[in-house]
Design an enzyme around this catalytic site. Structure first.
Site, PDB file in Angstrom:
ATOM      1  N   HIS A   1     -23.871  25.444  20.069  1.00  0.00           N
ATOM      2  CA  HIS A   1     -24.133  26.373  18.635  1.00  0.00           C
ATOM      3  C   HIS A   1     -23.417  27.670  18.789  1.00  0.00           C
ATOM      4  O   HIS A   1     -23.661  28.389  17.739  1.00  0.00           O
ATOM      5  CB  HIS A   1     -25.707  26.354  18.627  1.00  0.00           C
ATOM      6  CG  HIS A   1     -26.471  25.119  18.063  1.00  0.00           C
ATOM      7  ND1 HIS A   1     -26.316  24.115  18.915  1.00  0.00           N
ATOM      8  CD2 HIS A   1     -27.013  24.887  16.966  1.00  0.00           C
ATOM      9  CE1 HIS A   1     -26.985  23.138  18.343  1.00  0.00           C
ATOM     10  NE2 HIS A   1     -27.575  23.658  17.155  1.00  0.00           N
TER      11      HIS A   1
ATOM     12  N   HIS B   1       0.853  -1.186  -0.083  1.00  0.00           N
ATOM     13  CA  HIS B   1       0.048  -0.041  -0.112  1.00  0.00           C
ATOM     14  C   HIS B   1       0.795   1.209   0.107  1.00  0.00           C
ATOM     15  O   HIS B   1       0.883   2.272  -0.884  1.00  0.00           O
ATOM     16  CB  HIS B   1      -0.952   0.145   1.159  1.00  0.00           C
ATOM     17  CG  HIS B   1      -1.576   1.400   1.280  1.00  0.00           C
ATOM     18  ND1 HIS B   1      -2.759   1.593   0.861  1.00  0.00           N
ATOM     19  CD2 HIS B   1      -1.432   2.477   2.359  1.00  0.00           C
ATOM     20  CE1 HIS B   1      -3.222   2.949   1.091  1.00  0.00           C
ATOM     21  NE2 HIS B   1      -2.202   3.334   1.949  1.00  0.00           N
TER      22      HIS B   1
END
Length: 678
Positions: A486, A277
């Site tokens: 938030h 890989h």
């Protein structure tokens, strides 16, 4: 504009002969050994994927992909995205073999070396034929979704005579494991993007070993659930690969083709293993692969018949490109098409902007800057038809849709507004793809706190220098009751820290319009508009003569109490607080000026003398921003302090939060007086 429904796909394929299996094998082996030899020379890289996907790539480039190396920017070329960007030598080999001038053999010999076009992972802008920067897994497939959206939109706008192409992707197991692949594939299925074809390198290997260590997903069933058609084939059988691609071209859905391959194909001992890989094979293994596959050419040498076959494959698209050029020359849509692709703003843009700003300067609206943004869009989107907007399921909160924008969906690809759903990351990456395709200026919205979900794609917008506009509302504790989950605190600074990102935080309706203009005019990088939920007063009420936000920072209000002793620096919603602090200081006989600072990046581009004049030389400097203070020391000098956040926010009405966290005019005035006294 009329859109022709006639496809112009047949010509290039008609001239392609049946597969010569012996020649095909040699052509695929050319890719394998260019990749293996380049990785060996660099002493680093990823040879396994190029060796495993060489057969499929050979089929794609010799039989299906519509391209012309002599005109690599041909607007109607098929797009090829190597989402598995670690296998970059697959792409570089293909570009070299098919005749792209930017990739002579010397570039392949210098793989992964400083200054070479052949970087470790493909980088957009390094050479013609690299359609996007990939390497962070999953980004490429999501970019491709954006490219496919752009193709369908441009075809709807200008007709199939000018726009009629596919987007092909090579993606690996890692791409499909990344969460962004879910967002992107789900969106593509929802939109019915039939011109998107993904070749899945199903080699069952990841870095740690067999993929069964980490995943048992049935990828075909998964993609079918998204609304895709799926196919499977032996990735080393060129006839099977060709049949699958041909079938995928005929469906009315996006397609996934699962190609069962062997990573490191041809390596006698390492094929099929994770060891191929991300490491060179080693001299002995490459020698054994040459013997096994019958490849006798020396490193970086291509036998004459193989080189000729690849050059012929590269020349295959020339007739289609010439036919397209003839259609383009005769098209009634030619001028508008060329204007869209130029990336230049229309001639009427400046007038639309100035008329709108002069109107609001008189009206003095007390709008939240997210509302100011929507009103700016109402003025600008009719003037700039290339603007394609959207939101991640927050249209009514982000205020990103204008009256002239119909929804872009599978029934109306000519629409100019996309409901991305709760897919912030996918939205950002798709916008990158749209910008890369050309002909579109994409913008999309969510809450500023969720730039964390978009961040890898924002970074790639910046790295590639793409005009993508991020409309990020609810930009501070000023959003109030939704609370700290938030409320962005560190986000402005984290975005300012990212190279080539322009962060704009406007203070009122005029500045918001100016910042929109700057974002649209900026062709070499992304912009973030940080906008408020809460209403703000009109601060700029004079007749508009120039875009003052283009200076990055400017004196909004000079001292009215003699010489300036204090400079109050602020952005966005805190400029109002700075104006109140100025009044408090004036009441105590202290001259203070307010500097609005909508863009640090643009201010940094001013001359040192210009910056110093705005900042006030040796004056006490107070920064006011409802975010972390980190970074403000850059502008505060030796006699400065910040009124800013030091913790996360809380759930309460916005007015109470500003008082609770000390982001007030009184706090700013006190800091200024303390520094003057000290």
């Amino acid at each position: 504009m009329g859109a022709s429904s006639v496809s112009n796909r047949s010509a290039p394929e008609a001239a392609i002969p049946a597969i010569d299996h012996a020649l095909h094998s040699r052509m695929a082996n050319a890719i394998r050994f260019l990749a293996a030899d380049a990785v060996e020379a660099a002493k680093s890289g990823h040879p396994g994927m190029p060796m495993g996907m060489a057969d499929a790539a050979t089929v794609l480039f010799t039989r299906f992909l519509k391209f012309d190396p002599a005109d690599p920017a041909w607007p109607d070329r098929d797009r090829f995205v190597l989402s598995a960007g670690h296998g970059s030598m697959l792409l570089y080999s293909l570009l070299h073999l098919t005749g792209y001038a930017d990739f002579p053999i010397e570039q392949l010999k210098n793989f992964r070396q400083l200054g070479a076009r052949t970087a470790g992972h493909p980088e957009f802008g390094h050479g013609a034929g690299i359609e996007t920067t990939t390497g962070p897994l999953g980004q490429g497939i999501a970019n491709a979704v954006g490219m496919a959206i752009a193709e369908r939109h441009m075809a709807a706008r200008f007709g199939a005579d000018l726009v009629d192409h596919y987007t092909y992707v090579i993606a690996g197991d890692g791409c499909l494991m990344e969460g962004i692949s879910h967002e992107a594939a789900s969106l593509a299925g929802h939109l019915g993007l039939s011109r998107l074809i993904v070749l899945f390198d199903d080699n069952h290997i990841c870095i740690d070993g067999p993929t069964e260590l980490t995943v048992v997903d049935d990828q075909r069933k998964r993609f079918e659930a998204y609304g895709w058609d799926t196919f499977a084939a032996d990735g080393h059988d060129p006839d099977a690969v060709a049949a699958a691609i041909a079938a995928a071209q005929k469906t009315d859905k996006p397609s996934l083709i699962a190609l069962r391959t062997t990573i490191g194909y041809g390596a006698p001992k390492k094929a099929g293993s994770a060891s191929t890989h991300g490491s060179p094979l080693g001299a002995d293994e490459i020698k054994g692969a040459r013997e096994k596959l019958g490849w006798t050419a020396a490193p970086f040498e291509i036998p004459g018949d193989v080189a000729a076959a690849w050059k012929a494959a590269g020349a295959r698209g020339a007739p289609a490109r010439k036919a397209w050029a003839e259609r383009h020359a005769k098209s009634a849509n030619r001028a508008a098409f060329d204007a869209a692709l130029s990336g230049n703003l229309p001639a009427g843009f400046g007038a639309a902007l100035s008329d709108y700003i002069n109107k609001i300067a008189v009206e003095k609206p007390n709008w939240a800057t997210r509302k100011s943004s929507q009103e700016a869009l109402e003025a600008l989107t009719p003037a700039v038809p290339e603007m394609i907007g959207g939101s991640a399921d927050l249209t009514g909160s982000n205020n990103t849709k204008s009256k002239v924008q119909s929804v872009l969906d599978r029934a109306n690809y000519g629409g100019r507004y996309i409901h991305y759903g709760v897919r912030e990351h996918g939205m950002a990456a798709a916008m990158n793809g749209m910008a890369l395709h050309g002909g579109i200026i994409p913008y999309g919205g969510t809450f500023l706190v969720f730039t964390d979900y978009c961040r890898p794609s924002i970074r790639l917008s910046a790295l590639m220098g793409l005009r993508v506009i991020y409309v990020m509302t609810h930009d501070s504790i000023g959003l109030g009751e939704d609370g700290p989950t938030h409320q962005p605190v560190e986000h402005l600074m984290s975005l300012r820290a990212m190279p080539n990102v322009a962060v704009f935080r406007p203070a009122d309706a005029v500045e918001t319009a100016e910042c929109w203009a700057l974002a649209l005019e900026r062709k070499d990088g992304p912009s973030v508009l940080a906008l408020t939920r809460q209403n703000l007063p009109a601060l700029r009420t004079e007749a508009w003569k120039a875009n003052r936000s283009a200076e990055g920072a400017y004196v909004l209000a000079e001292s009215e109490k003699g010489a300036r002793k204090v400079t109050l620096l602020a952005t966005g919603s805190e400029v109002e607080i700075a104006m109140k602090a100025r009044d408090l200081l004036a009441a105590d006989g202290i001259g203070a000026a307010v500097v609005s600072m909508p863009s640090w990046e643009l201010f940094d581009k001013q001359t040192p003398a210009a910056r110093e004049k705005v900042l006030g030389g040796n004056c006490v400097r107070i920064a006011i921003e409802a975010g972390i203070a980190f970074g403000w020391e850059r502008w505060l000098g030796a006699r400065g302090a910040a009124v800013a956040m030091t913790t996360f926010g809380a759930s309460a009405p916005a007015e109470d939060l500003y008082k609770h966290f000390g982001i007030t005019a009184e706090a700013a005035a006190k800091k200024a007086k303390d520094l003057l006294a000290g």
